[in-house]
Design an enzyme around this catalytic site. Structure first.
Site, short mmCIF file in Angstrom:
data_model
loop_
_atom_site.label_atom_id
_atom_site.label_comp_id
_atom_site.label_asym_id
_atom_site.label_seq_id
_atom_site.Cartn_x
_atom_site.Cartn_y
_atom_site.Cartn_z
N CYS A 1 -18.10 -15.68 5.26
CA CYS A 1 -18.46 -15.11 6.80
C CYS A 1 -17.51 -13.90 6.80
CB CYS A 1 -17.86 -16.20 7.74
SG CYS A 1 -17.93 -15.47 9.34
N ASP B 1 -24.84 -12.97 12.01
CA ASP B 1 -23.86 -13.80 12.99
C ASP B 1 -23.75 -13.38 14.35
OD1 ASP B 1 -21.99 -15.95 13.11
OD2 ASP B 1 -20.37 -14.96 11.83
#
Ligand code: DNO
Length: 361
Positions: free
Chosen positions: A247, A319
Site C-alpha cells: 500500500c 486507493d
C-alpha cells in the site's frame, strides 16, 4: 495484474456494482462480509451468496479485504486459539469457494488513522488527512468521537462501534499494555504458523496490510512499517503464502521508505497492491492526493514499473479517492469518481510500462 475496485457490499456502499462495471478495464471487486465481527466464522453459504450477487452484475471477487483478526490474537490472550480456529475455518470456506487472496492487518486497536476525513483543498475537493499534532492533543475517546462524527453515517472499516463505543476503546487499549513490538511479532508468527497449512491446502495468498500511518500511534506497537520489519516477517514464516499488500499510501507516510526498492526486494511476496499518492505539509502532516505523480509526492510510474518488473500478477486497486464533483454520502475515501480516475490512470501507466518493456526486448 488485475485492476479492481473495493466494494463494501449492497448495504454499506453507495457505489453500485453496475457503476464499477462501467469503469474501463475493471472486472473484479475486492469485498468482504462487512457485517462480520473480527473473529466470527464465515459460513460457506454466506460467501457463495456474496459471490453470486457479484457475478449477477458481470463481475467476480478478486480477493477479500478484509478478514479481520480478533484482538485476542494480536494480544496473545488465552482465548486466542478459539479465534484462530474460526479464522482457519473461514479460510477453508473461502478456499472451497475459489477465493485465493485475503487482505488483513495486524495493527493493535486502530486500523488506519486519520485526523480529518474532509480537509478542504483549493480546488473545492476534500481529502482525508493526518496531522500528528492533532493526534497528540486529542484524548482517545475524542479521536473515536471525531471519526464517528465525520463518517457520513458509515461504520468505517476498523472503527467498529462494537469494539470502540461506550468506553470500550479505553478498555481495549488497556488490554494491549503488555504488548510491545517483540510480543506483537511473536503473536503474528503464532497466527501465521497456525494458518499456513490451510493456505497451502487451498492456495490462499495472505496479504498483510501495512500500518497506516507507518509509525506508532498513542504509544501502541506497530510493526508492518518498513523494509527491515517486512523482511523479518517474511523470514520468520518463510512461505510464499505469507505475503503482503503493498500500500503506497501507508508505507509512503514514512518518507524514509524507498518504495520502488521495497517492491523490488519483495518479488513473489506481494499479493495485492493499493496504489495512491500523498502530499506533505511536514513529515507528520500529510493529506491524500490525486493519484497522478505530479499532484503528489510519489513517482507513480516508478512504483508501477517496479511492480511490473517483479512480475506482480495479483489484484491492484486505486486507493482512497478525494471527494469531487459533488459526490455525497459515500464511505470516506471510497467515492466513485476519483477512484475511477485513479483506476484509469493506473491502467494507463501499466499499459505504458508493459509496452515499453516489450519494445525493449
Ligand atoms: C483503508 C484500508 C484498510 C485496510 C485494512 C486491511 O482504507 O486500506 O482499512 O483495508 O487495514 O485489513
Amino acid at each position: 495484474m488485475e485492476m479492481t475496485m473495493r466494494w463494501f457490499g449492497p448495504d454499506h456502499d453507495t457505489v453500485t456494482l453496475n457503476q464499477i462495471r462501467q469503469i474501463p478495464g475493471v472486472k473484479g471487486v475486492i469485498t468482504t462480509l462487512y457485517d462480520k465481527q473480527p473473529g466470527e466464522l464465515w459460513e460457506e453459504k454466506e460467501i457463495r451468496s456474496l459471490m453470486e450477487s457479484v457475478a449477477e452484475e458481470g463481475l467476480h471477487i478478486a480477493g477479500i479485504e478484509s478478514v479481520n483478526v480478533h484482538d485476542a490474537i494480536k494480544i496473545g490472550s488465552p482465548d486466542k486459539d478459539l479465534y484462530i480456529n474460526n479464522y482457519v475455518e473461514t479460510l477453508r470456506n473461502l478456499g472451497k469457494c475459489g477465493i485465493h487472496m485475503v487482505c488483513y492487518n495486524f495493527m493493535p486497536v486502530f486500523d488506519w488513522t486519520r485526523t480529518e476525513l474532509a480537509r478542504k483543498c483549493e480546488d473545492g475537493s476534500t481529502v482525508l488527512a493526518y496531522n500528528q499534532d492533532v493526534i497528540d492533543a486529542l484524548d482517545l475517546d475524542n479521536l473515536y468521537e471525531s471519526i464517528l462524527a465525520n463518517s457520513s453515517g458509515h461504520v468505517l472499516p476498523g472503527w467498529e462501534p462494537e469494539r470502540m463505543a461506550d468506553g470500550k476503546l479505553l478498555k481495549l487499549f488497556n488490554s494491549y499494555k503488555d504488548v510491545d513490538e517483540e510480543k506483537l511479532f511473536d503473536n503474528l508468527k503464532y497466527f501465521l504458523e497456525s494458518i499456513m497449512p490451510v493456505c497451502d491446502e487451498y492456495n490462499i495468498n495472505m496479504a498483510i496490510h501495512p500500518d497506516d500511518p507507518a509509525w506508532s500511534v498513542y504509544g501502541l506497537p506497530r510493526i508492518i512499517t518498513n523494509q527491515k520489519n517486512i523482511e523479518r516477517m517474511m523470514k520468520m514464516v518463510d512461505n510464499p503464502h505469507n505475503g503482503l499488500t503493498f500500500c503506497s499510501g501507508s508505507y509512503g507516510t514514512n518518507l524514509e521508505n524507498d518504495m520502488p526498492a521495497m517492491i523490488r526486494s519483495l518479488k513473489g511476496r506481494i499479493h495485492f497492491a493499493h496504489v495512491r499518492n500523498l502530499k506533505f505539509n511536514s513529515p507528520r502532516d500529510f493529506q491524500e492526493a490525486p493519484h497522478l505523480s505530479s499532484e503528489g509526492t510519489f513517482d507513480m510510474y516508478e512504483l508501477i514499473k517496479a511492480l511490473y518488473d517483479i512480475g506482480f500478477d495479483g489484484p491492484m486497486r486505486p486507493d482512497h479517492g478525494r471527494t469531487i464533483w459533488g459526490e455525497t454520502g459515500h464511505m470516506p475515501g471510497y467515492g466513485l469518481y476519483d477512484r475511477a480516475l485513479g483506476a484509469t490512470y493506473l491502467n494507463g501507466l501499466w499499459e505504458a510500462v508493459s509496452k515499453a518493456k516489450k519494445a525493449d526486448i
